[in-house]
Design an enzyme around this catalytic site. Structure first.
Site, short mmCIF file in Angstrom:
data_model
loop_
_atom_site.label_atom_id
_atom_site.label_comp_id
_atom_site.label_asym_id
_atom_site.label_seq_id
_atom_site.Cartn_x
_atom_site.Cartn_y
_atom_site.Cartn_z
N HIS A 177 29.15 23.82 22.12
CA HIS A 177 29.03 23.01 23.33
C HIS A 177 28.75 21.53 23.00
CE1 HIS A 177 25.11 24.76 22.28
NE2 HIS A 177 24.55 23.67 22.79
N ASP A 179 26.99 20.04 20.18
CA ASP A 179 25.80 19.52 19.50
C ASP A 179 25.60 20.09 18.09
OD1 ASP A 179 24.95 22.10 19.94
OD2 ASP A 179 23.28 21.57 21.23
N ASP A 184 25.07 31.87 20.63
CA ASP A 184 25.54 33.11 20.01
C ASP A 184 25.94 34.18 21.02
OD1 ASP A 184 23.05 33.65 21.01
OD2 ASP A 184 22.12 34.15 19.08
N HIS A 192 17.95 25.84 23.55
CA HIS A 192 17.31 25.00 22.54
C HIS A 192 17.12 23.60 23.11
CE1 HIS A 192 21.71 24.63 21.04
NE2 HIS A 192 21.46 23.55 21.77
N GLY A 199 17.85 11.01 17.87
CA GLY A 199 19.06 10.26 18.17
C GLY A 199 19.51 10.37 19.62
N GLU A 234 11.16 25.07 26.73
CA GLU A 234 12.03 24.07 26.12
C GLU A 234 11.53 22.64 26.42
OE1 GLU A 234 14.16 24.92 23.98
OE2 GLU A 234 14.09 27.06 24.42
N HIS A 237 9.30 21.32 23.71
CA HIS A 237 10.02 20.70 22.60
C HIS A 237 10.50 19.30 22.96
CE1 HIS A 237 9.87 24.37 20.39
NE2 HIS A 237 10.76 25.02 21.11
#
Length: 539
Positions: A177, A179, A184, A192, A199, A234, A237
């Site tokens: 997608h 990145d 999976d 994620h 960046g 998420e 993160h």
């Protein structure tokens, strides 16, 4: 010449034990084959270094990696690839690495920070694509709700915008997608996110569109994947937090099904360290409003750390609570007379117990602000299980990161949040002789770690992994020459072992099997500094 040849052969035989080809590793780990899929899992999530040939991965590295996998998954840390571990590796989880191999694991906080965080306090987000499996308004409401949870403890402000120049872009995607981290398919990796400084993708959150997403919190784990439960993880993160091995933490990597998601104490401390204790770029330093914390918060630490009681950069729970006015000081306790009830290194800090009081120290001579406190005020979960006049005789941290506290003929097992294992229990569980009515001191020492328990003139060695007593009672003075008995306390710190009796302490030399010259010294001055009188005030 024969002697030299013997040592050469011995050297290579040891090397062969420590460094086996991949196809022979299964012979060293309970004859269970470590297949390519398992190795790729451990490398993908940071348990094994991805650089270097796979054929040179040592048996020891494999077993250490498996123990860490099991630790993050809340399994018994055997180092063996058993069925539970195989099932764990195939279970639903976050796609972010659990361990950063580029950073030293020797010194960790209770929470895991994997980023320097954002350098501004107002952040924008844009939801670029939503799976047709979910209602648009439902997703937007859940995203807003999750950001509000994090904002309470970070003082960050989040606003939704309608363009892709937002700080955080949220989207759903399939397989490759865009990145370099393809999904999976259904199961295993659910989503994620990228840490702030990564960046163009910094802060972005991607969800695997192939999952059976739902907004229904009443569904169990087998009936779809709850969007909110994954999203709030998420976002951690996206704000700079890494994974935690604490099973109940929002930042644990494994999906536990829909449940009430509250920011845990570790997560609060992480936000406090990233966004409250520092001045962000172009921010005028102002007095922050007090953080809101749960009523009667439990003491709580992430279990992921290889701390050896050397951490001098500790963020304390009380540092994010509203300061309270001091109570009157207690007369008659400010004379630094020693005679401490218990002393132990727990989670990288020194805990000192005397009567009904508790001190915490970053290191000998450095007491944390606003200590001592009432012991039951800190370990408030004990107050519901025991009488108010309890005295802690000894304490230690087990290899599984749970804390054991002895009091008379009983002991308590504390997981950082609750009492466990049907505590309190009787010390006869340790298979002591009947004449033992209390434990005076305890320490964990050696590799592998073994627990040394002291009572009266005797000591025992106990293996917490196998729950077995390795030796019958022996006289303390036989092994620990120069130490005065009975022992009041023991402290292991930076590899040193200190024995305490009354207001004296001894530095013990393990190699020489005796106390070092120049001892005993004053115990109160060692622990509280030369101005120890001022430290004996409680709040």
């Amino acid at each position: 010449m024969i002697v030299k040849l013997f040592f050469v052969l011995l050297y290579f035989s040891l090397c062969n034990v420590q460094c086996l080809p991949i196809d022979q590793i299964n012979q060293k780990i309970n004859n269970i084959h470590i297949n390519q899929e398992t190795l790729e899992f451990m490398q993908k999530f940071g348990y094994l270094d991805q650089s270097g040939p796979k054929s040179l991965i040592s048996t020891e590295a494999i077993m250490d990696a498996l123990k860490l996998v099991q630790k993050f998954g809340g399994l018994k840390e055997t180092g063996n690839l058993n069925n539970e571990t195989l099932k764990l590796m195939k279970s639903k989880r976050c796609g972010v690495s659990d361990v950063d191999q580029s950073k030293s694991q020797m010194r960790k906080k209770r929470f895991s920070i994997s980023s320097s965080g954002w350098n501004k306090r107002s952040l924008s987000y844009y939801i670029s694509h939503i799976t047709p499996k979910l209602k648009v308004e439902g997703v937007k409401e859940e995203v807003q709700r999750a950001f509000q949870k994090w904002g309470k403890y970070s003082y960050l402000r989040f606003s939704e915008i309608s363009t892709n120049d937002a700080d955080i872009i949220i989207s759903f995607g399939n397989n490759n997608h865009g990145d370099q981290y393809p999904f999976d398919g259904p199961g295993n990796v659910l989503a994620h996110a990228f840490f702030p400084e990564m960046g163009l993708l910094g802060g972005d959150i991607h969800f695997d569109e192939s999952e059976d997403w739902t907004l229904d919190v009443n569904n169990n784990e087998n009936n779809g994947v709850n969007f909110y439960s994954v999203a709030i993880h998420e976002m951690g993160h996206s704000l700079g937090l890494g994974h935690s091995s604490e099973p109940d933490s929002i930042m644990n990597p494994y999906y536990k099904g829909p449940r009430l998601q509250e920011i845990g104490y570790d997560d609060m401390l992480g936000m406090h360290s990233l966004y409250v204790t520092r001045t962000l770029t172009n921010e005028v330093k102002t007095t922050m409003p007090p953080s809101k914390v749960p009523k009667n918060p439990h003491v709580h630490w992430s279990t992921f750390s290889d701390e050896n009681c050397t951490d001098d950069d500790v963020v304390t729970p009380e540092s994010i609570t509203t300061p309270k006015p001091n109570s009157p000081t207690k007369d008659g306790i400010s004379d630094c007379k020693g005679n401490f009830n218990a002393l132990s290194c727990l989670r990288g800090q020194i805990f000192l117990f005397k009567d009904d009081l508790l001190w915490r120290l970053n290191e000998p001579g450095k007491v944390l602000p606003r200590y001592p406190v009432k012991m039951l005020k800190f370990f408030n979960t004990l107050s519901n299980n025991i009488e108010n006049d309890i005295k802690i005789d000894a304490a230690y941290e087990r290899p599984d990161s749970n804390i054991v506290m002895f009091s008379g003929t009983k002991y308590f097992v504390f997981n950082g949040n609750h009492l466990i294992e049907n505590s309190p229990r009787l010390i006869i569980d340790y298979k002591f002789p009947r004449f033992v009515t209390k434990v005076d001191a305890a320490m964990v020492y050696g590799n592998p770690s073994l627990t040394y328990l002291f009572s009266g003139e005797y000591y025992w060695i106990y293996d917490d992994q196998t729950k077995s007593l390795l030796q019958k009672h022996r006289y303390i003075k036989e092994q620990f020459r120069g130490v005065k008995t009975p022992i009041d306390d023991i402290l292991t710190w930076n590899g040193a072992i200190y024995f305490f009796n009354g207001n004296q302490y001894w530095d013990y030399d393990w190699v020489q099997n005796k106390t070092k010259s120049g001892y005993p010294k004053n115990a109160s001055e060692f622990l509280f500094g030369s101005n120890c009188r001022d430290n004996f005030r409680y709040h």
